[in-house]
Design an enzyme around this catalytic site. Structure first.
Site, PDB file in Angstrom:
ATOM      1  CB  THR A   9      -6.930   4.530   1.422  1.00 58.52           C
ATOM      2  OG1 THR A   9      -6.693   3.245   1.999  1.00 58.52           O
ATOM      3  CG2 THR A   9      -5.704   4.960   0.656  1.00 58.52           C
ATOM      4  CE  LYS A  14      -7.659  -0.729  -0.554  1.00 57.11           C
ATOM      5  NZ  LYS A  14      -9.049  -0.324  -0.281  1.00 57.11           N
ATOM      6  CG  ASP A  71     -14.684  -0.721  -0.689  1.00 54.43           C
ATOM      7  OD1 ASP A  71     -13.935  -0.621   0.312  1.00 54.43           O
ATOM      8  OD2 ASP A  71     -15.647  -1.499  -0.719  1.00 54.43           O
ATOM      9  CB  SER A  72     -10.369  -3.725  -3.564  1.00 56.81           C
ATOM     10  OG  SER A  72      -9.822  -2.586  -4.177  1.00 56.81           O
ATOM     11  N   GLY A 154      -2.902  -8.398   1.554  1.00 54.88           N
ATOM     12  CA  GLY A 154      -4.257  -8.966   1.503  1.00 54.88           C
ATOM     13  C   GLY A 154      -4.293 -10.361   0.892  1.00 54.88           C
ATOM     14  CG  ASP A 156      -1.740  -8.984  -3.715  1.00 53.43           C
ATOM     15  OD1 ASP A 156      -2.788  -8.938  -4.384  1.00 53.43           O
ATOM     16  OD2 ASP A 156      -1.026  -7.981  -3.508  1.00 53.43           O
ATOM     17  CE  LYS A 176      -1.863  -5.941  -6.324  1.00 53.93           C
ATOM     18  NZ  LYS A 176      -2.069  -5.619  -4.931  1.00 53.93           N
ATOM     19  NE  ARG A 182      -5.906  -0.566  -4.998  1.00 59.84           N
ATOM     20  CZ  ARG A 182      -5.788  -1.806  -4.478  1.00 59.84           C
ATOM     21  NH1 ARG A 182      -4.725  -2.539  -4.716  1.00 59.84           N
ATOM     22  NH2 ARG A 182      -6.734  -2.288  -3.701  1.00 59.84           N
TER      23      ARG A 182
HETATM   24  P1  IMP Z   1     -10.766  -2.755   1.176  1.00 61.22           P
HETATM   25  O1  IMP Z   1     -10.901  -2.240  -0.213  1.00 61.22           O
HETATM   26  O2  IMP Z   1      -9.705  -2.006   1.915  1.00 61.22           O
HETATM   27  O3  IMP Z   1     -12.083  -2.840   1.904  1.00 61.22           O
HETATM   28  O4  IMP Z   1     -10.179  -4.215   1.050  1.00 61.22           O
HETATM   29  C1  IMP Z   1     -10.952  -5.378   1.087  1.00 61.22           C
HETATM   30  C2  IMP Z   1     -10.064  -6.566   1.365  1.00 61.22           C
HETATM   31  O5  IMP Z   1      -9.373  -6.918   0.173  1.00 61.22           O
HETATM   32  C3  IMP Z   1      -8.995  -6.364   2.439  1.00 61.22           C
HETATM   33  O6  IMP Z   1      -8.867  -7.574   3.126  1.00 61.22           O
HETATM   34  C4  IMP Z   1      -7.748  -6.059   1.663  1.00 61.22           C
HETATM   35  O7  IMP Z   1      -6.590  -6.485   2.339  1.00 61.22           O
HETATM   36  C5  IMP Z   1      -7.987  -6.865   0.396  1.00 61.22           C
HETATM   37  N1  IMP Z   1      -7.391  -6.200  -0.763  1.00 61.22           N
HETATM   38  C6  IMP Z   1      -7.676  -4.975  -1.262  1.00 61.22           C
HETATM   39  N2  IMP Z   1      -6.945  -4.732  -2.359  1.00 61.22           N
HETATM   40  C7  IMP Z   1      -6.180  -5.827  -2.558  1.00 61.22           C
HETATM   41  C8  IMP Z   1      -5.211  -6.172  -3.518  1.00 61.22           C
HETATM   42  O8  IMP Z   1      -4.853  -5.402  -4.422  1.00 61.22           O
HETATM   43  N3  IMP Z   1      -4.661  -7.391  -3.404  1.00 61.22           N
HETATM   44  C9  IMP Z   1      -5.014  -8.275  -2.424  1.00 61.22           C
HETATM   45  N4  IMP Z   1      -5.884  -7.989  -1.470  1.00 61.22           N
HETATM   46  C10 IMP Z   1      -6.473  -6.770  -1.532  1.00 61.22           C
END
Ligand code: IMP
Length: 202
Positions: A9, A14, A71-72, A154, A156, A176, A182
């Site tokens: 990443t 992250k 991936d989130s 993001g 949060d 958190k 995560r």
């Molecule tokens: P990705 O996993 O990097 O594709 O993230 C997807 C979206 O979710 C992005 O807009 C990130 O900023 C947001 N995101 C990922 N992890 C978190 C988190 O732990 N808290 C809040 N937003 C998150």
């Protein structure tokens, strides 16, 4: 022999969270961004699982090392699980978190609080140097509220956790990291990595 894992990443938030959660493992966690070059991966999967696998596999093969990817996505019940896998680009290509959060708040503008339930999901992929990949996931449940708090990143600051009566962005880094989507996925990953370490005799 597994003695280091590359973190697939370039998201510094992250990296910080993952390093902190995995810090007691007896192997080195090396962000891919610390290498002179690393692959740029297009996240075009239809699911978090596909994207996480793709990131871990491509990075593992590129470096010929073990790799771990995350991936989130945020899934809002009222929006039938959207934005989900599209969370990063919900407000458009190259949009900011501020724009994503505003779009989500706007989509829920006239929706009563009790119908603003959502979950955050993380899929962690662990790949061996040949690209063989294993998936683990974690979830946290909450509701979408107007912005509060300055910690985290993001979504949060709009993701409210009823048990704590706070958004994730109002909680400390440590809290958190002890309850998040995560963290739950990484606790499962940790067990797998510990087994890999013991099999490789380290
Ligand atoms: P990705 O996993 O990097 O594709 O993230 C997807 C979206 O979710 C992005 O807009 C990130 O900023 C947001 N995101 C990922 N992890 C978190 C988190 O732990 N808290 C809040 N937003 C998150």
């Amino acid at each position: 022999m597994i003695c280091e894992i590359v973190l697939a990443t370039s998201n510094r938030h992250k990296v910080k969270e993952i390093e902190s959660i995995l810090k007691d493992l007896s192997i080195e966690i090396v962000p891919m961004t610390s290498f002179a070059s690393y692959p740029i991966i297009i996240e075009d999967g239809k699911t978090l699982e596909e994207n996480a696998s793709k990131k871990a596999r491509e990075v593992a093969i590129f470096f010929r090392k073990w790799a771990i990817a995350d991936d989130s996505g945020i899934e809002v019940d009222y929006l039938n699980g959207n934005p989900g896998v599209h969370s990063a680009r919900y407000a458009g290509e190259k949009c900011s978190s501020y724009e994503n959060n505003n779009k989500l708040l706007e989509a829920l503008k006239n929706v009563p609080q009790e119908k603003r339930t959502a979950k955050f999901k993380t899929v962690i992929a662990i790949s061996n140097p040949k690209g063989k990949t294993l998936l683990l996931d974690g979830e946290i449940f909450g509701t979408i509220r107007s912005c509060a708090g300055t910690n985290g990143f993001g979504y949060d600051n709009i993701f409210y956790i009823p048990e704590y009566e706070r958004t994730l962005a109002e909680l400390s880094f440590e809290i958190k990291n002890s309850i998040s989507h995560r963290s739950k996925a990484l606790q499962k990953a940790k067990k797998v990595i510990k087994k890999l370490i013991s099999f490789s005799g380290k």
